[in-house]
Design a protein around this motif. Structure first.
Motif, PDB file in Angstrom:
ATOM      1  N   ARG A   1       0.832  -1.209   0.000  1.00 44.46           N
ATOM      2  CA  ARG A   1       0.000   0.000   0.000  1.00 44.46           C
ATOM      3  C   ARG A   1       0.865   1.257   0.000  1.00 44.46           C
ATOM      4  O   ARG A   1       0.531   2.244  -0.633  1.00 44.46           O
ATOM      5  CB  ARG A   1      -0.936   0.005   1.202  1.00 44.46           C
ATOM      6  CG  ARG A   1      -2.026  -1.034   1.082  1.00 44.46           C
ATOM      7  CD  ARG A   1      -2.969  -0.972   2.238  1.00 44.46           C
ATOM      8  NE  ARG A   1      -4.001  -1.988   2.082  1.00 44.46           N
ATOM      9  CZ  ARG A   1      -5.005  -2.144   2.905  1.00 44.46           C
ATOM     10  NH1 ARG A   1      -5.130  -1.361   3.956  1.00 44.46           N
ATOM     11  NH2 ARG A   1      -5.901  -3.078   2.702  1.00 44.46           N
ATOM     12  N   ARG A   2       1.965   1.209   0.683  1.00 42.98           N
ATOM     13  CA  ARG A   2       2.859   2.375   0.708  1.00 42.98           C
ATOM     14  C   ARG A   2       3.474   2.599  -0.672  1.00 42.98           C
ATOM     15  O   ARG A   2       3.635   3.732  -1.123  1.00 42.98           O
ATOM     16  CB  ARG A   2       3.942   2.177   1.754  1.00 42.98           C
ATOM     17  CG  ARG A   2       4.938   3.329   1.747  1.00 42.98           C
ATOM     18  CD  ARG A   2       5.788   3.316   2.954  1.00 42.98           C
ATOM     19  NE  ARG A   2       5.239   4.360   3.810  1.00 42.98           N
ATOM     20  CZ  ARG A   2       5.477   4.487   5.083  1.00 42.98           C
ATOM     21  NH1 ARG A   2       6.215   3.622   5.694  1.00 42.98           N
ATOM     22  NH2 ARG A   2       4.972   5.474   5.768  1.00 42.98           N
ATOM     23  N   SER A   3       3.809   1.526  -1.357  1.00 38.35           N
ATOM     24  CA  SER A   3       4.346   1.642  -2.714  1.00 38.35           C
ATOM     25  C   SER A   3       3.302   2.233  -3.663  1.00 38.35           C
ATOM     26  O   SER A   3       3.612   3.090  -4.488  1.00 38.35           O
ATOM     27  CB  SER A   3       4.780   0.262  -3.216  1.00 38.35           C
ATOM     28  OG  SER A   3       5.081   0.293  -4.583  1.00 38.35           O
ATOM     29  N   ILE A   4       2.068   1.779  -3.519  1.00 39.18           N
ATOM     30  CA  ILE A   4       0.968   2.309  -4.335  1.00 39.18           C
ATOM     31  C   ILE A   4       0.783   3.794  -4.048  1.00 39.18           C
ATOM     32  O   ILE A   4       0.576   4.602  -4.957  1.00 39.18           O
ATOM     33  CB  ILE A   4      -0.328   1.523  -4.079  1.00 39.18           C
ATOM     34  CG1 ILE A   4      -0.172   0.080  -4.545  1.00 39.18           C
ATOM     35  CG2 ILE A   4      -1.516   2.180  -4.757  1.00 39.18           C
ATOM     36  CD1 ILE A   4      -1.294  -0.837  -4.115  1.00 39.18           C
ATOM     37  N   GLN A   5       0.867   4.150  -2.794  1.00 36.80           N
ATOM     38  CA  GLN A   5       0.736   5.550  -2.393  1.00 36.80           C
ATOM     39  C   GLN A   5       1.771   6.417  -3.093  1.00 36.80           C
ATOM     40  O   GLN A   5       1.447   7.472  -3.640  1.00 36.80           O
ATOM     41  CB  GLN A   5       0.888   5.650  -0.883  1.00 36.80           C
ATOM     42  CG  GLN A   5       1.026   7.048  -0.351  1.00 36.80           C
ATOM     43  CD  GLN A   5       1.513   7.076   1.089  1.00 36.80           C
ATOM     44  OE1 GLN A   5       1.558   6.047   1.751  1.00 36.80           O
ATOM     45  NE2 GLN A   5       1.879   8.226   1.567  1.00 36.80           N
ATOM     46  N   ARG A   6       2.999   5.982  -3.106  1.00 32.81           N
ATOM     47  CA  ARG A   6       4.067   6.756  -3.740  1.00 32.81           C
ATOM     48  C   ARG A   6       3.903   6.813  -5.253  1.00 32.81           C
ATOM     49  O   ARG A   6       4.079   7.858  -5.868  1.00 32.81           O
ATOM     50  CB  ARG A   6       5.428   6.153  -3.398  1.00 32.81           C
ATOM     51  CG  ARG A   6       5.911   6.477  -2.012  1.00 32.81           C
ATOM     52  CD  ARG A   6       7.364   6.080  -1.852  1.00 32.81           C
ATOM     53  NE  ARG A   6       7.580   4.679  -2.165  1.00 32.81           N
ATOM     54  CZ  ARG A   6       7.723   3.701  -1.270  1.00 32.81           C
ATOM     55  NH1 ARG A   6       7.689   4.000   0.009  1.00 32.81           N
ATOM     56  NH2 ARG A   6       7.916   2.463  -1.637  1.00 32.81           N
ATOM     57  N   GLN A   7       3.551   5.688  -5.864  1.00 31.13           N
ATOM     58  CA  GLN A   7       3.442   5.632  -7.320  1.00 31.13           C
ATOM     59  C   GLN A   7       2.298   6.479  -7.855  1.00 31.13           C
ATOM     60  O   GLN A   7       2.432   7.133  -8.888  1.00 31.13           O
ATOM     61  CB  GLN A   7       3.244   4.191  -7.788  1.00 31.13           C
ATOM     62  CG  GLN A   7       4.463   3.331  -7.611  1.00 31.13           C
ATOM     63  CD  GLN A   7       4.192   1.905  -8.019  1.00 31.13           C
ATOM     64  OE1 GLN A   7       3.289   1.641  -8.800  1.00 31.13           O
ATOM     65  NE2 GLN A   7       4.969   0.982  -7.484  1.00 31.13           N
ATOM     66  N   LEU A   8       1.170   6.465  -7.155  1.00 30.13           N
ATOM     67  CA  LEU A   8      -0.016   7.170  -7.643  1.00 30.13           C
ATOM     68  C   LEU A   8      -0.159   8.571  -7.065  1.00 30.13           C
ATOM     69  O   LEU A   8      -1.044   9.318  -7.469  1.00 30.13           O
ATOM     70  CB  LEU A   8      -1.276   6.348  -7.340  1.00 30.13           C
ATOM     71  CG  LEU A   8      -1.306   4.950  -7.953  1.00 30.13           C
ATOM     72  CD1 LEU A   8      -2.585   4.234  -7.558  1.00 30.13           C
ATOM     73  CD2 LEU A   8      -1.168   5.021  -9.458  1.00 30.13           C
ATOM     74  N   GLY A   9       0.674   8.917  -6.096  1.00 29.02           N
ATOM     75  CA  GLY A   9       0.604  10.253  -5.507  1.00 29.02           C
ATOM     76  C   GLY A   9      -0.642  10.454  -4.661  1.00 29.02           C
ATOM     77  O   GLY A   9      -1.199  11.545  -4.623  1.00 29.02           O
ATOM     78  N   MET A  10      -1.082   9.408  -3.991  1.00 30.38           N
ATOM     79  CA  MET A  10      -2.267   9.479  -3.135  1.00 30.38           C
ATOM     80  C   MET A  10      -1.840   9.435  -1.675  1.00 30.38           C
ATOM     81  O   MET A  10      -0.718   9.047  -1.358  1.00 30.38           O
ATOM     82  CB  MET A  10      -3.186   8.276  -3.386  1.00 30.38           C
ATOM     83  CG  MET A  10      -3.770   8.183  -4.743  1.00 30.38           C
ATOM     84  SD  MET A  10      -4.783   6.694  -4.797  1.00 30.38           S
ATOM     85  CE  MET A  10      -5.280   6.706  -6.475  1.00 30.38           C
ATOM     86  N   THR A  11      -2.755   9.818  -0.804  1.00 29.83           N
ATOM     87  CA  THR A  11      -2.480   9.673   0.621  1.00 29.83           C
ATOM     88  C   THR A  11      -2.688   8.213   1.007  1.00 29.83           C
ATOM     89  O   THR A  11      -3.364   7.453   0.308  1.00 29.83           O
ATOM     90  CB  THR A  11      -3.416  10.553   1.471  1.00 29.83           C
ATOM     91  OG1 THR A  11      -4.759  10.115   1.285  1.00 29.83           O
ATOM     92  CG2 THR A  11      -3.275  12.021   1.090  1.00 29.83           C
ATOM     93  N   TYR A  12      -2.106   7.823   2.140  1.00 27.17           N
ATOM     94  CA  TYR A  12      -2.240   6.436   2.589  1.00 27.17           C
ATOM     95  C   TYR A  12      -3.701   6.101   2.863  1.00 27.17           C
ATOM     96  O   TYR A  12      -4.158   5.006   2.573  1.00 27.17           O
ATOM     97  CB  TYR A  12      -1.399   6.203   3.843  1.00 27.17           C
ATOM     98  CG  TYR A  12      -1.405   4.759   4.270  1.00 27.17           C
ATOM     99  CD1 TYR A  12      -0.624   3.833   3.598  1.00 27.17           C
ATOM    100  CD2 TYR A  12      -2.207   4.320   5.305  1.00 27.17           C
ATOM    101  CE1 TYR A  12      -0.637   2.501   3.954  1.00 27.17           C
ATOM    102  CE2 TYR A  12      -2.230   2.990   5.674  1.00 27.17           C
ATOM    103  CZ  TYR A  12      -1.440   2.082   4.998  1.00 27.17           C
ATOM    104  OH  TYR A  12      -1.455   0.759   5.344  1.00 27.17           O
ATOM    105  N   ARG A  13      -4.440   7.058   3.403  1.00 26.27           N
ATOM    106  CA  ARG A  13      -5.842   6.809   3.730  1.00 26.27           C
ATOM    107  C   ARG A  13      -6.672   6.566   2.469  1.00 26.27           C
ATOM    108  O   ARG A  13      -7.558   5.717   2.460  1.00 26.27           O
ATOM    109  CB  ARG A  13      -6.390   7.989   4.517  1.00 26.27           C
ATOM    110  CG  ARG A  13      -7.785   7.783   4.998  1.00 26.27           C
ATOM    111  CD  ARG A  13      -8.228   8.934   5.863  1.00 26.27           C
ATOM    112  NE  ARG A  13      -9.623   8.766   6.187  1.00 26.27           N
ATOM    113  CZ  ARG A  13     -10.170   9.189   7.283  1.00 26.27           C
ATOM    114  NH1 ARG A  13      -9.446   9.812   8.173  1.00 26.27           N
ATOM    115  NH2 ARG A  13     -11.449   9.013   7.503  1.00 26.27           N
TER     116      ARG A  13
END
Length: 122
Positions: free
Chosen positions: A72-84
């Motif tokens: 999920r943290r990797s997805i957050q960084r790749q897509l530029g979204m917040t963790y929530r």
């Protein structure tokens, strides 16, 4: 003096831009045809509504990356979204589960007041 202080980091980052690109993996491209669009008659937003389309695409992208074994943290960084945001999309079984709590064509106080005024003046 301030001018030199602001330009020095800019020059440094520009010189090492290639080094920074190596650290961030590229997000896999998902074709719009491969994104499943689940349309139900009870959906508050039809296909073509900008919020619904964006939510469905974000949900499909997050689930595709989760299936590709990304964290999920990797997805957050790749897509530029917040963790929530990533967590909400990952935890939702369908995109329609993300529509709850949003504006869903409910009448507002202004609509009721307009109806009141229309009835009073007609």
């Amino acid at each position: 003096m301030w001018h030199n202080l602001s330009e020095a980091p800019e020059r440094s980052v520009a010189q090492h831009r290639r080094c920074l690109r190596v650290l961030v993996p590229e997000a896999p491209e998902i074709e719009p045809e491969s994104v499943p669009v689940e349309e139900t008659s009870g959906s508050p937003w039809p296909t073509g509504h900008r919020f619904a389309d964006r939510t469905r695409a974000r949900h499909a992208t997050v689930h595709a990356l989760l299936e590709a074994r990304h964290s999920r943290r990797s997805i957050q960084r790749q897509l530029g979204m917040t963790y929530r945001t990533v967590k909400r999309s990952a935890d939702a079984a369908t995109p329609q589960a993300l529509f709850i709590g949003q504006w869903q064509n409910r009448p507002s106080v202004l609509d009721e007041y307009k109806t009141y005024l229309d009835d009073r003046w007609s």
